[in-house]
Design an enzyme around this catalytic site. Structure first.
Site, PDB file in Angstrom:
ATOM      1  N   LYS A   1      23.254  31.556  34.346  1.00 30.53           N
ATOM      2  CA  LYS A   1      24.011  32.302  34.517  1.00 30.53           C
ATOM      3  C   LYS A   1      23.517  33.560  32.739  1.00 30.53           C
ATOM      4  O   LYS A   1      22.640  32.470  32.053  1.00 30.53           O
ATOM      5  CB  LYS A   1      24.709  31.774  34.054  1.00 30.53           C
ATOM      6  CG  LYS A   1      26.283  33.100  34.123  1.00 30.53           C
ATOM      7  CD  LYS A   1      27.847  32.933  34.122  1.00 30.53           C
ATOM      8  CE  LYS A   1      28.410  33.883  33.432  1.00 30.53           C
ATOM      9  NZ  LYS A   1      28.564  34.900  34.177  1.00 30.53           N
TER      10      LYS A   1
ATOM     11  N   GLY B   1      32.886  37.850  31.980  1.00 34.83           N
ATOM     12  CA  GLY B   1      32.359  38.453  30.729  1.00 34.83           C
ATOM     13  C   GLY B   1      30.931  37.244  30.026  1.00 34.83           C
ATOM     14  O   GLY B   1      30.921  38.614  28.472  1.00 34.83           O
TER      15      GLY B   1
ATOM     16  N   CYS C   1      25.856  44.565  33.908  1.00 38.15           N
ATOM     17  CA  CYS C   1      27.447  43.914  33.885  1.00 38.15           C
ATOM     18  C   CYS C   1      28.532  45.380  33.671  1.00 38.15           C
ATOM     19  O   CYS C   1      28.393  45.763  32.850  1.00 38.15           O
ATOM     20  CB  CYS C   1      27.236  42.785  33.306  1.00 38.15           C
ATOM     21  SG  CYS C   1      28.712  42.265  33.591  1.00 38.15           S
TER      22      CYS C   1
ATOM     23  N   LYS D   1      17.727  44.327  36.474  1.00 38.42           N
ATOM     24  CA  LYS D   1      18.282  43.910  37.813  1.00 38.42           C
ATOM     25  C   LYS D   1      19.649  44.915  37.097  1.00 38.42           C
ATOM     26  O   LYS D   1      19.741  45.829  36.312  1.00 38.42           O
ATOM     27  CB  LYS D   1      19.955  42.636  37.321  1.00 38.42           C
ATOM     28  CG  LYS D   1      20.588  42.557  38.393  1.00 38.42           C
ATOM     29  CD  LYS D   1      21.302  40.878  38.507  1.00 38.42           C
ATOM     30  CE  LYS D   1      22.141  41.266  39.484  1.00 38.42           C
ATOM     31  NZ  LYS D   1      23.195  39.767  39.854  1.00 38.42           N
TER      32      LYS D   1
ATOM     33  N   GLY E   1      30.753  40.770  47.088  1.00 31.22           N
ATOM     34  CA  GLY E   1      31.515  39.802  48.681  1.00 31.22           C
ATOM     35  C   GLY E   1      31.518  40.847  49.747  1.00 31.22           C
ATOM     36  O   GLY E   1      31.102  41.895  49.367  1.00 31.22           O
TER      37      GLY E   1
ATOM     38  N   GLY F   1      24.270  41.238  47.804  1.00 33.08           N
ATOM     39  CA  GLY F   1      25.669  41.865  47.463  1.00 33.08           C
ATOM     40  C   GLY F   1      25.983  41.632  49.119  1.00 33.08           C
ATOM     41  O   GLY F   1      25.684  41.690  50.024  1.00 33.08           O
TER      42      GLY F   1
ATOM     43  N   THR G   1      28.669  35.106  45.224  1.00 34.61           N
ATOM     44  CA  THR G   1      30.303  35.181  45.819  1.00 34.61           C
ATOM     45  C   THR G   1      30.080  33.585  47.073  1.00 34.61           C
ATOM     46  O   THR G   1      31.328  33.098  47.170  1.00 34.61           O
ATOM     47  CB  THR G   1      31.146  36.542  46.159  1.00 34.61           C
ATOM     48  OG1 THR G   1      31.069  37.250  45.158  1.00 34.61           O
ATOM     49  CG2 THR G   1      32.210  36.326  46.338  1.00 34.61           C
TER      50      THR G   1
END
Ligand SMILES: Cc1cc2nc3c(=O)[nH]c(=O)nc-3n(C[C@H](O)[C@H](O)[C@H](O)COP(=O)(O)O)c2cc1C
Length: 303
Positions: free
Chosen positions: A45, A72, A130, A164, A216, A242, A265
């Site tokens: 992460k 966050g 993000c 990214k 998702g 994605g 997800t």
């Protein structure tokens, strides 16, 4: 034998399937499900330089065919990452991608230099995108900021840099061209789409942060389009992300032009998904009479 290997910026991945940053915890290795050593790559992460708490709850809201999150990016910071998480990631076996995010150009530089100096990373991914940080700056949404951040990192490391990118822009392919110009060795797309939900019981925004990132299966056609629209504009490889929930979804991304794919997800829904995707792609190649996964990349462009 099916050849499942792909190459991203000189790094050979045993297969094209990896987790998406933030959706796969090294410390919750899928014991009893499958071994992370079977993955094409592993990734942490996103880490920041300094520890940070993340957003107030609620942080998750379910949507039709997806979810909104406003986690966050809580982070224990670089020091803890280097001491504890990175050795665990390294021990898993596949190539290691370290995801970083800076709040300033200096932070990008410091993080890149530290990860490079650790000797334990194969690539660095820049989370430039993000959408739900409290100070809400999306580097990949501003051309100059994107170019500056990528250049700053590239100057600090000899490791391949993956940028990214954010789908919350007018034209993501244009941002990919800018990242390539700044020296990125690959791009990954997409991060989450900015969105929100309102709780009709409380009549308030459902997420503590008010807005969140939609992910998702709901976003898959949008993400496939992003990859398709970018493939012919850049030379560096694309990691497609994605809404991948099945091997067919992953194949769509490869055909659109992705060299590898990341599953996000769906890991929360089906802990076996990445293994199933790897096996499904191999079966598809075999049934199609092909010998290598690389033969699929960008085939949908032969109209
Ligand atoms: C709970 C959650 C946490 C995430 N955290 C990160 C993160 O720390 N860094 C990052 O680059 N992307 C993060 N993402 C975005 C994913 O890596 C991925 O780009 C996005 O979810 C789209 O893929 P998906 O539809 O397969 O989930 C996160 C997504 C979710 C759902």
């Amino acid at each position: 034998m099916i050849d499942m290997t792909v190459e991203i910026a000189g790094v050979t991945l045993p297969n094209p399937v990896m987790p998406a940053s933030g959706t796969y915890e090294v410390d919750q290795v899928h014991d009893g499900f499958f071994s992370p050593s079977e993955l094409g790559a592993v990734i942490n992460k996103t880490i920041f330089l300094n520890p940070r708490p993340g957003n107030p709850p609620p942080r998750i809201w379910e949507t039709p065919c997806g979810m909104l999150n406003a986690i966050g990016i809580p982070s224990e910071g670089l020091h803890n990452f280097l001491e504890e998480q990175l050795p665990r990631l390294r021990s898993l076996g596949p190539p290691v991608i370290v995801s970083i995010a800076g709040n300033s150009l200096q932070e990008w530089r410091d993080l890149a230099a530290a990860i490079d100096g650790s000797g334990s990373a194969d690539m660095i991914e820049l989370d430039l995108s993000c959408p739900n940080l409290e100070q809400g700056f999306i580097w990949a949404a501003e051309k100059q900021a994107l170019a500056e951040a990528v250049s700053a990192v590239v100057e600090e490391t000899t490791l391949p840099v993956i940028s990214k990118l954010s789908p919350n822009v007018k034209d993501i392919s244009e941002m990919a061209v800018i990242a390539e110009g700044a020296g990125t060795a690959a791009v990954s797309m997409v991060n989450s789409y900015l969105g929100m939900a309102i709780d009709v019981e409380t009549r308030r925004p459902a997420l503590g942060n008010i807005t969140g990132g939609l992910t998702g299966p709901a976003i898959r056609p949008l993400a496939v389009y992003s990859v398709f629209a970018t493939f012919q504009k850049i030379r560096v490889p694309i990691i497609g992300i994605g809404g991948i929930a099945t091997w067919k979804d992953a194949v769509e991304f490869l055909l659109a032009g992705a060299t590898a794919v990341a599953v996000g997800t769906q890991n929360f829904v089906n802990p076996l998904v990445m293994k199933e995707v790897i096996q499904g792609i191999a079966g598809y190649i075999e049934e199609g009479g092909l010998s290598s996964v690389r033969e699929l990349i960008g085939l949908a462009h032969r109209l």
